[in-house]
Design a protein around this motif. Structure first.
Motif, PDB file in Angstrom:
ATOM      1  N   ASN A   2       0.814  -1.256  -0.013  1.00  0.00           N
ATOM      2  CA  ASN A   2      -0.065   0.006   0.015  1.00  0.00           C
ATOM      3  C   ASN A   2       0.700   1.273   0.050  1.00  0.00           C
ATOM      4  O   ASN A   2       1.946   1.162   0.197  1.00  0.00           O
ATOM      5  N   TYR A   3       0.033   2.518  -0.141  1.00  0.00           N
ATOM      6  CA  TYR A   3       0.991   3.708  -0.267  1.00  0.00           C
ATOM      7  C   TYR A   3       1.847   3.977   0.692  1.00  0.00           C
ATOM      8  O   TYR A   3       3.198   4.408   0.760  1.00  0.00           O
ATOM      9  N   SER A   4       1.352   3.777   2.037  1.00  0.00           N
ATOM     10  CA  SER A   4       2.114   4.364   3.365  1.00  0.00           C
ATOM     11  C   SER A   4       3.348   3.509   3.425  1.00  0.00           C
ATOM     12  O   SER A   4       4.357   4.182   3.838  1.00  0.00           O
ATOM     13  N   LYS A   5       3.165   2.124   3.209  1.00  0.00           N
ATOM     14  CA  LYS A   5       4.544   1.245   3.369  1.00  0.00           C
ATOM     15  C   LYS A   5       5.648   1.621   2.190  1.00  0.00           C
ATOM     16  O   LYS A   5       6.454   1.573   2.411  1.00  0.00           O
ATOM     17  N   ARG A   6       4.882   1.996   0.849  1.00  0.00           N
ATOM     18  CA  ARG A   6       6.027   2.316   0.166  1.00  0.00           C
ATOM     19  C   ARG A   6       6.759   3.625   0.464  1.00  0.00           C
ATOM     20  O   ARG A   6       7.657   3.649   0.311  1.00  0.00           O
ATOM     21  N   VAL A   7       5.808   4.703   0.856  1.00  0.00           N
ATOM     22  CA  VAL A   7       6.667   5.864   1.531  1.00  0.00           C
ATOM     23  C   VAL A   7       7.680   5.400   2.708  1.00  0.00           C
ATOM     24  O   VAL A   7       8.570   5.958   2.775  1.00  0.00           O
ATOM     25  N   LEU A   8       7.174   4.612   3.538  1.00  0.00           N
ATOM     26  CA  LEU A   8       7.830   4.466   4.495  1.00  0.00           C
ATOM     27  C   LEU A   8       9.174   3.634   4.214  1.00  0.00           C
ATOM     28  O   LEU A   8      10.595   4.107   4.713  1.00  0.00           O
ATOM     29  N   ILE A   9       9.161   2.498   3.428  1.00  0.00           N
ATOM     30  CA  ILE A   9      10.217   1.812   2.908  1.00  0.00           C
ATOM     31  C   ILE A   9      11.281   2.755   2.034  1.00  0.00           C
ATOM     32  O   ILE A   9      12.618   2.932   2.238  1.00  0.00           O
ATOM     33  N   THR A 429       4.361   8.714   7.524  1.00  0.00           N
ATOM     34  CA  THR A 429       4.614   7.204   7.095  1.00  0.00           C
ATOM     35  C   THR A 429       3.753   6.107   7.276  1.00  0.00           C
ATOM     36  O   THR A 429       3.889   4.835   7.211  1.00  0.00           O
ATOM     37  N   THR A 430       2.596   6.643   8.015  1.00  0.00           N
ATOM     38  CA  THR A 430       1.588   5.818   8.254  1.00  0.00           C
ATOM     39  C   THR A 430       0.204   6.217   7.642  1.00  0.00           C
ATOM     40  O   THR A 430      -0.795   5.922   8.116  1.00  0.00           O
ATOM     41  N   GLY A 431       0.502   6.860   6.573  1.00  0.00           N
ATOM     42  CA  GLY A 431      -0.891   7.314   5.668  1.00  0.00           C
ATOM     43  C   GLY A 431      -1.613   8.465   6.680  1.00  0.00           C
ATOM     44  O   GLY A 431      -2.928   8.826   6.289  1.00  0.00           O
TER      45      GLY A 431
END
Length: 500
Positions: A2-9, A429-431
């Motif tokens: 999902n979006y937030s996991k991509r941003v976090l990584i 980083t968690t949406g």
């Protein structure tokens, strides 16, 4: 994914690359980033000046517009925090530690080397406080206000995710959930991570200098690492306890300590001189604000041009780099306030406090140099600006207690800033979750501190700070987009609100 996991990584990956670069090749990182920053300041100094001033003018216009009565939340929603806690938290996150560090050092720096006056004269003294207030007054808070207002409006009125990219929905539509939105959010995270990591490193250096000045503890890398570890444990515990406990109580303590220190210095020191300085500086600042805001010479080799590049334009870039962090945080704590109340509170209160703070500490430092020949400027030249505050306090009665209080204040502001940044990074980083998970906050707390320790050891902190400031250039365009999107939304929503 999902979006937030991509941003976090992606954010963690970029952080790791830059930390590794600063560790293995610190001189190379510093050289590359310094050259880029110098190019941006020289070629686009006018752009920074116009942008920062436009952001301030934009939010001031909204105060007097029909949009000022709109609530940042539901129409019947009450503010989440009292005025005292609200002011304390936004001030502590915004620039508390910076004011303590530069309260004496910046006015004395301008007094010793003013751009348009003979050094160490009454004219230089008056200019010193005026320029200090200019750099820490309405412009930085105007920058923070714009992004904070955009985030708060979209989050609390339109139930959008608490992400900077979400503000662009009126312009980009569904594309905010794609690569453009991710790029905006990662840019904000980049500036926040490295801005706070460098502040952790430099803050540890100042606390170490204070302990060395007071107790004779050796100011070296080991001492600085111990300080970072202790501060990390404290701000992590605070972050894990949540907004209503950790950050709120720490922020209230910060403001109480700062006010106690300031009023002690005011009433024990040359009170009349300081208050006259406060009044004169505030008047000169407000009178000359338009000229100061747009002053840049077309002659690159002139003394004024070099001074503006080194101070004003550097500051504007630094405040823009910090805007994602501070703006996100003050948006989070401002639910239930009206647009007008939000803007006036965020602009006016910190600016007035900064004016009094500089009049007391900076004015007191200048008085000591002019009339007591305290030698603070010489100590700054010999040992660094981090010593200025402690050398100034040394002249007062109960000096050891005052220096201890100052070290506690620096540490407390230090913990609050890192605590707030950890909270904000968790949100981003968690949406956009208003209460990020403890594991995410813990991860970012460790990342920031580890980066600070590693780069402090390798000498790469200066390069990382410059890298953070470089992020301000593309983020300035993001902020212009925020202004356009916010105006477009307010204009569209106003008829609906009137009808209701």
């Amino acid at each position: 994914m999902n979006y937030s996991k991509r941003v976090l990584i992606l954010s963690l990956l970029i952080s790791a690359i830059f930390v590794l670069w600063g560790t293995l090749l610190p001189d190379h990182l510093t050289s590359i980033t310094s050259n880029i920053q110098e190019f941006l300041q020289k070629k686009f100094g006018w752009f920074y000046l116009l942008s920062a001033t436009s952001f301030l003018v934009f939010v001031v216009i909204i105060i007097f517009s029909r949009y000022g009565s709109i609530k940042l939340g539901k129409d019947d929603e009450e503010p989440e925090y009292s005025y005292l806690s609200w002011f304390a938290m936004l001030f502590s996150a915004g620039m508390g530690i910076g004011l303590v560090f530069w309260g004496v050092a910046e006015p004395l720096s301008h007094y010793a080397a003013p751009p348009l006056a003979e050094k160490e004269t009454p004219q230089a003294a008056q200019a010193a406080l005026k320029y200090s207030l200019f750099h820490w007054g309405l412009h930085p808070w105007g920058i923070y206000t714009l992004i904070g207002l955009g985030l708060a409006y979209f989050k609390f009125r339109k139930n959008a995710p608490g992400l900077i990219s979400a503000i662009f929905t009126p312009i980009l539509g569904d594309r905010v959930n794609g690569p453009i939105g991710r790029a905006i959010d990662i840019l904000a995270i980049f500036a926040t991570v490295f801005g706070v990591a460098t502040s952790l490193g430099f803050g540890a250096v100042q606390i170490s200098a204070g302990l060395s000045f007071l107790f004779g503890i050796e100011n070296n890398f080991i001492t600085q690492v111990v300080i970072i570890v202790v501060v990390t444990v404290l701000f992590t515990l605070s972050a894990l306890s949540g907004l209503d406990k950790g950050i709120k109580y720490l922020s209230n303590t910060n403001v109480l300590l700062a006010v106690l220190l300031m009023f002690f210095l005011l009433f024990v020191g040359p009170t009349n001189f300081m208050m006259n300085f406060f009044t004169t500086t505030l008047g000169a600042y407000l009178q000359e604000l338009p000229q100061l805001s747009l002053r840049i010479t077309p002659f690159p080799e002139s003394e004024l041009s070099q001074w503006t590049q080194s101070w004003t334009i550097f500051y504007w870039a630094w405040w823009i780099a910090w805007a994602p962090f501070v703006g996100t945080f003050i948006a989070r704590i401002s639910r239930g306030r009206t647009v007008r109340e939000f803007i006036i509170g965020v602009l006016a209160v910190p600016t007035l406090f900064s004016a009094l703070w500089f009049a007391v500490l900076g004015g007191g430092g200048i008085y000591s140099e002019m009339f007591n020949h305290a030698g603070i400027v010489q100590v700054m030249n010999d040992k660094g600006t981090e010593i200025a505050l402690f050398k100034f306090l040394e002249q007062y009665p109960l000096a050891p207690i005052l220096i201890t209080l100052a070290i506690l204040l620096i540490s407390s502001f230090f913990i609050t800033s890192a605590d707030s940044a950890t909270f904000v990074l968790g949100m981003l980083t968690t949406g956009g979750r208003l209460n990020p998970t403890k594991s995410v906050k813990l991860t970012w707390g460790v990342v920031q501190s580890a980066a600070a320790v590693v780069l402090l050891a390798s000498g790469g902190l200066a390069g990382l700070q410059t890298a953070s400031i470089i992020a301000a250039f593309p983020f300035t365009f993001v902020m212009i987009g925020i202004g356009i999107s916010l105006y477009k939304t307010l204009k569209t929503d106003m008829p609906k609100l009137r009808h209701r």
